[in-house]
Design an enzyme around this catalytic site. Structure first.
Site, short mmCIF file in Angstrom:
data_model
loop_
_atom_site.label_atom_id
_atom_site.label_comp_id
_atom_site.label_asym_id
_atom_site.label_seq_id
_atom_site.Cartn_x
_atom_site.Cartn_y
_atom_site.Cartn_z
N THR A 76 2.25 -4.52 4.47
CA THR A 76 2.16 -4.64 6.06
C THR A 76 1.93 -6.09 6.28
OG1 THR A 76 0.00 -3.77 6.02
CG2 THR A 76 1.94 -2.16 6.40
N ASP A 77 1.11 -6.72 5.50
CA ASP A 77 0.76 -7.99 5.85
C ASP A 77 1.90 -9.14 6.35
OD1 ASP A 77 -1.72 -7.01 5.08
OD2 ASP A 77 -2.21 -8.75 3.59
N THR A 94 0.70 -1.16 -0.03
CA THR A 94 0.11 0.18 -0.08
C THR A 94 0.75 1.25 -0.01
OG1 THR A 94 -1.74 -1.05 0.95
CG2 THR A 94 -1.64 1.22 1.41
N LYS A 146 2.15 -7.62 12.96
CA LYS A 146 0.97 -6.65 12.59
C LYS A 146 -0.13 -7.46 13.53
CE LYS A 146 -1.84 -5.42 8.66
NZ LYS A 146 -2.27 -5.23 7.27
#
Ligand code: GLU
Length: 432
Positions: A176-177, A100, A255
């Site tokens: 980020t995943d 993202t 996360k």
């Protein structure tokens, strides 16, 4: 599914393309809006328009519908701005991987574009020009769920190459995943890296007013320049606002929320440091300093490694087929690290077969301990080992690395027990 041949022909004949402003008269109703890409799940005779209100409307087009182009989209021209490096500033190399943070959504068409170039980054965060000389290279443009071991290896080599060619720091914008996995992989592959290697991400894309992309990047650049810390780190928002950022050890971070800006947490350790909105850094402890040593990179990985989560009702046959195929097996057990007793003989079968079985805990917080209950003791007798308070995903990455970089299983197990990138500790934290 795409447009029907007739509708494609009609749109082509009036030069309607994604982003064109259309007027559609259909069944007595008139719609005006921007033509969106045809959706996979839409019927072949349905056109989707983005209305002025921002909502998308699907319109079924019939033989008697009238379609007119009112306006054509203005092409977005990307200008590369040459920024002269300043001698007084440090040099940071940005190695783009996607996610993202490196995308913008074109609201005319709804498409997501990977957009990482030097000028995109500098334009998004003009203040960064006063912090460091930034140069960027795009290694991948992928979402991080599509990362695999080959990507980690290529990335580690690129980082070492840049550092050994004179970069003062590396920033890696990343989805980020699975950022925690990649950060852990680089923590082992780069060993005693001599400079800061900082992963940053964003929970909201750069073009949204609430985006965390620029503020995370700026915090990362400030840490790289002022922090005097070598190692692999993740820097993300510490709070939902733009006022505090946490610096996490690359092998200790997870996360913990699907969408919050402060989704990343250090597990079983405090963050390395906090950075405020003015760039002041507050460290929570000691660490390695930046040096001019050459950075060695060791990227061999035993890919025949699995990460499994135990759950009540897990089919022992399924468990057996997965573990008997693997050289390295990491299990996120329940509580202190347990599995159902019906799996213990299977663990023995795997270890007798020469595989390494590492037990972690799905609690995440706290130490594993197989000495407390009978199940745990039986697991130890079956040959399973624990690795203190290491995250399951870090244990998975480390086991791949340990198996591929040691001569025999006993040494690999020794490596698993020994912290090499701050990934584990046998000390109990206060809340344990
Ligand atoms: N799932 C994507 C990824 O991890 C988008 C999420 C993000 O970048 O934060 O790359």
């Amino acid at each position: 599914m795409s447009y029907s041949a007739a509708l494609s022909k009609l749109l082509g004949s009036i030069s309607a393309k994604e982003g064109s402003m259309l007027n559609i008269d259909s069944h007595g109703q008139t719609f005006t809006g921007t033509l969106m890409p045809h959706n996979e799940s839409s019927a072949p005779d349905v056109i989707v328009l983005k209305m002025k209100s921002g909502y998308n409307v699907g319109i079924r087009v019939h033989d008697d519908s009238a379609i007119k182009v009112l306006d054509q989209p203005i092409e977005r021209v990307k200008k590369e701005i040459e920024v002269e490096p300043k001698k007084s500033l440090k040099n940071i190399v940005l190695i783009g991987t996607g996610g993202t943070i490196a995308s913008y959504v074109d609201y005319r068409t709804g498409a997501v574009h990977p957009a990482l170039s030097t000028s995109d980054m500098v334009n998004a965060v003009p203040e960064i020009r006063d912090v460091a000389n930034i140069s960027a290279r795009v290694l991948f443009s992928i979402f991080s769920e599509n990362m695999n071991v080959d990507h980690w290896q290529e990335l580690a080599k690129a980082v070492a190459e840049e550092i050994n060619s004179g970069a003062d720091a590396i920033i890696i914008p990343h989805g980020t995943d699975t950022m925690g996995y990649t950060a852990a992989a680089l923590s082992f592959m780069l060993g005693d890296v001599s400079k800061p290697v900082v992963f940053v991400g964003a929970q909201r894309s750069s073009d949204r007013p609430s985006s965390d992309a620029s503020s995370n990047l700026l915090a990362a650049a400030r840490f790289c320049v002022k922090g005097d810390r070598a190692g692999v780190f993740v820097i993300m928002h510490d709070t939902p606002g733009d006022d505090s950022f946490a610096v996490h050890t690359g092998s200790r971070v997870r996360k913990m929320h699907t969408s919050r800006r402060d989704a990343f947490h250090s597990i079983n350790v405090p963050p390395v440091a906090y950075i405020d909105k003015d760039g002041n850094i507050e460290f929570t402890g000691e660490g390695r300093h930046v040096s001019t040593e050459k950075t060695e990179v060791r990227t061999n990985m035993e890919k025949n490694t699995i990460l499994l989560q135990f759950y009540p009702g897990m089919d022992p046959a399924l468990f057996e087929s997965a573990i008997m195929k693997s050289k390295g097996i990491v299990i996120a057990g329940s509580g202190l690290g347990h599995v159902n007793e019906n799996m213990v003989p299977l663990i023995k079968k795997a270890t007798d077969n020469g595989s390494v079985v590492v037990i972690t805990s799905q609690c995440l917080n706290g130490q594993t301990n197989l000495n407390v209950y009978n199940t745990g003791r039986d697991m130890l007798v079956a040959g399973a080992m624990t690795v203190h308070d290491m995250l399951p995903e870090t244990a998975y990455v480390k086991l791949m690395w340990a198996l591929a970089n040691t001569k025999n299983i006993e040494t690999a197990k020794e490596v698993m027990k020994t912290p090499i990138a701050g990934e584990s500790s046998d000390r109990r934290t206060i809340d344990v």
